[in-house]
Design a protein around this motif. Structure first.
Motif, mmCIF file in Angstrom:
data_model
loop_
_atom_site.group_PDB
_atom_site.id
_atom_site.type_symbol
_atom_site.label_atom_id
_atom_site.label_comp_id
_atom_site.label_asym_id
_atom_site.label_seq_id
_atom_site.Cartn_x
_atom_site.Cartn_y
_atom_site.Cartn_z
ATOM 1 N N LYS A 31 -3.102 1.262 5.945
ATOM 2 C CA LYS A 31 -3.714 0.423 4.917
ATOM 3 C C LYS A 31 -3.387 -1.024 5.246
ATOM 4 N N THR A 32 -4.360 -1.917 5.082
ATOM 5 C CA THR A 32 -4.139 -3.318 5.407
ATOM 6 C C THR A 32 -4.447 -4.218 4.215
ATOM 7 N N LYS A 33 -3.803 -5.390 4.226
ATOM 8 C CA LYS A 33 -4.052 -6.380 3.180
ATOM 9 C C LYS A 33 -3.538 -7.735 3.652
ATOM 10 N N LEU A 34 -4.192 -8.793 3.205
ATOM 11 C CA LEU A 34 -3.716 -10.142 3.494
ATOM 12 C C LEU A 34 -2.477 -10.428 2.660
ATOM 13 N N LEU A 35 -1.386 -10.807 3.314
ATOM 14 C CA LEU A 35 -0.146 -11.199 2.632
ATOM 15 C C LEU A 35 0.478 -12.340 3.418
ATOM 16 N N ASN A 36 1.120 -13.258 2.729
ATOM 17 C CA ASN A 36 1.638 -14.454 3.381
ATOM 18 C C ASN A 36 2.910 -14.265 4.185
ATOM 19 N N THR A 37 3.742 -13.284 3.815
ATOM 20 C CA THR A 37 5.034 -13.164 4.500
ATOM 21 C C THR A 37 5.360 -11.718 4.872
ATOM 22 N N THR A 38 6.215 -11.592 5.869
ATOM 23 C CA THR A 38 6.687 -10.269 6.264
ATOM 24 C C THR A 38 7.570 -9.670 5.166
ATOM 25 N N GLU A 39 8.249 -10.517 4.404
ATOM 26 C CA GLU A 39 9.079 -10.028 3.300
ATOM 27 C C GLU A 39 8.224 -9.303 2.256
ATOM 28 N N GLN A 40 7.037 -9.842 1.965
ATOM 29 C CA GLN A 40 6.128 -9.182 1.018
ATOM 30 C C GLN A 40 5.670 -7.834 1.567
ATOM 31 N N CYS A 41 5.377 -7.789 2.858
ATOM 32 C CA CYS A 41 4.973 -6.521 3.496
ATOM 33 C C CYS A 41 6.096 -5.499 3.406
ATOM 34 N N ALA A 42 7.319 -5.946 3.701
ATOM 35 C CA ALA A 42 8.474 -5.045 3.687
ATOM 36 C C ALA A 42 8.724 -4.500 2.291
ATOM 37 N N LYS A 43 8.624 -5.344 1.298
ATOM 38 C CA LYS A 43 8.867 -4.916 -0.083
ATOM 39 C C LYS A 43 7.860 -3.846 -0.492
ATOM 40 N N ARG A 44 6.585 -4.056 -0.162
ATOM 41 C CA ARG A 44 5.549 -3.069 -0.492
ATOM 42 C C ARG A 44 5.770 -1.758 0.254
ATOM 43 N N CYS A 45 6.154 -1.844 1.517
ATOM 44 C CA CYS A 45 6.398 -0.639 2.315
ATOM 45 C C CYS A 45 7.585 0.134 1.742
ATOM 46 N N SER A 46 8.653 -0.563 1.405
ATOM 47 C CA SER A 46 9.844 0.099 0.866
ATOM 48 C C SER A 46 9.565 0.803 -0.451
ATOM 49 N N ARG A 47 8.723 0.211 -1.264
ATOM 50 C CA ARG A 47 8.401 0.789 -2.576
ATOM 51 C C ARG A 47 7.190 1.705 -2.537
ATOM 52 N N ASN A 48 6.486 1.751 -1.398
ATOM 53 C CA ASN A 48 5.231 2.509 -1.260
ATOM 54 C C ASN A 48 4.214 2.078 -2.314
ATOM 55 N N LYS A 49 4.292 0.841 -2.734
ATOM 56 C CA LYS A 49 3.425 0.324 -3.800
ATOM 57 C C LYS A 49 1.976 0.235 -3.325
ATOM 58 N N GLY A 50 1.094 0.917 -4.058
ATOM 59 C CA GLY A 50 -0.333 0.886 -3.746
ATOM 60 C C GLY A 50 -0.719 1.685 -2.523
ATOM 61 N N LEU A 51 0.178 2.528 -2.040
ATOM 62 C CA LEU A 51 -0.102 3.322 -0.840
ATOM 63 C C LEU A 51 -0.215 4.793 -1.200
ATOM 64 N N SER A 52 -1.125 5.488 -0.545
ATOM 65 C CA SER A 52 -1.313 6.919 -0.800
ATOM 66 C C SER A 52 -0.464 7.764 0.146
ATOM 67 N N PHE A 53 0.441 7.125 0.886
ATOM 68 C CA PHE A 53 1.293 7.817 1.854
ATOM 69 C C PHE A 53 2.674 7.166 1.842
ATOM 70 N N THR A 54 3.625 7.844 2.475
ATOM 71 C CA THR A 54 4.957 7.278 2.641
ATOM 72 C C THR A 54 4.908 6.293 3.798
ATOM 73 N N CYS A 55 5.232 5.061 3.521
ATOM 74 C CA CYS A 55 5.211 4.011 4.536
ATOM 75 C C CYS A 55 6.445 4.134 5.424
ATOM 76 N N LYS A 56 6.217 4.309 6.715
ATOM 77 C CA LYS A 56 7.321 4.424 7.669
ATOM 78 C C LYS A 56 7.484 3.172 8.517
ATOM 79 N N ALA A 57 6.442 2.325 8.516
ATOM 80 C CA ALA A 57 6.481 1.101 9.315
ATOM 81 C C ALA A 57 5.348 0.191 8.866
ATOM 82 N N PHE A 58 5.443 -1.055 9.295
ATOM 83 C CA PHE A 58 4.297 -1.948 9.117
ATOM 84 C C PHE A 58 4.238 -2.904 10.299
ATOM 85 N N ALA A 59 3.022 -3.354 10.583
ATOM 86 C CA ALA A 59 2.814 -4.348 11.619
ATOM 87 C C ALA A 59 2.233 -5.580 10.929
#
Length: 131
Positions: A31-59
């Motif tokens: 799943k992709t989305k425009l976000l300004n910082t890697t910290e925002q990406c990490a926070k969403r991945c850690s919480r699985n917020k808005g994702l239909s799967f368990t986030c194991k990584a992000f690019a």
């Protein structure tokens, strides 16, 4: 932790610069989305917020500021690595770590044999040893 300061969500991730993961197995999710910082990406991945799967990584695409959340990591079958100067890959340490931290309750790595090659005892078993 210091009062008033929040823990950086990137501490839970292993960073590999200039690398992207390409899914060969079509059942793997992204799943992709425009976000300004890697910290925002990490926070969403850690919480699985808005994702239909368990986030194991992000690019994170530094050029377009787009976050790509992945249901897989570099150790997953059906995935290949691609050198890409626009991306930084962040993998959850819990899924790429090959060691036990503390009591091992959160271990999600791939090692299941001892250094000498003996199959590890299941966590739910007290035989032959108590944990």
């Amino acid at each position: 932790e210091a009062k008033g300061r929040r823990r950086n969500p990137l501490h839970d991730f292993k960073k590999t610069g200039e690398l992207m993961l390409i899914k060969v197995n079509k059942t793997l999710e992204v799943k992709t989305k425009l976000l300004n910082t890697t910290e925002q990406c990490a926070k969403r991945c850690s919480r699985n917020k808005g994702l239909s799967f368990t986030c194991k990584a992000f690019a994170y695409d530094r050029v377009t500021k787009r976050c790509h959340w992945l249901s897989f990591n570099s150790l997953t079958n059906g995935v290949r690595k691609k050198q890409d100067h626009a991306f930084d890959l962040y993998e959850k340490k819990d899924y790429v770590r090959n060691c036990i931290i503390g009591k091992g309750a959160d271990y999600k790595g791939t090692i299941s044999v001892t250094k000498s090659g003996i199959q590890c005892q299941a966590w739910n078993s007290m035989i032959p040893h108590e944990h």
